[in-house]
Motif scaffolding. Structure first.
Motif: not given
Length: 75
Positions: A28-41, A44-47, A55-64
């Protein structure tokens, strides 16, 4: 929060979406780190985040989408 309770986007706002999947063996902490990196650089924000029965995490990100307007300078 269900889809029906979400506030509709503001007029003129367009979103770009990206879907990312993470295998179940990532912590969970590795996924959080990857998503934070994506958001900062990437801006992107979590949709949406779904964890499947496998057990596969499917994440949808969005940005304006920011459109530049043509500016004309008078001569």
């Amino acid at each position: 929060m269900s889809r029906a309770l979400r506030r509709p986007p503001a007029r003129g706002v367009e979103w770009e979406f990206e879907t990312v999947s993470f295998p179940r063996d990532l912590s969970r902490s590795a996924v959080t780190g990857l998503l934070v990196e994506r958001a900062e650089h990437g801006g992107w924000e979590l949709d949406r985040l779904r964890i499947g029965n496998d057990g596969v995490r499917r994440v949808v990100l969005r940005r304006k989408i920011i459109r530049q307007r043509l500016t004309l300078f008078g001569a």
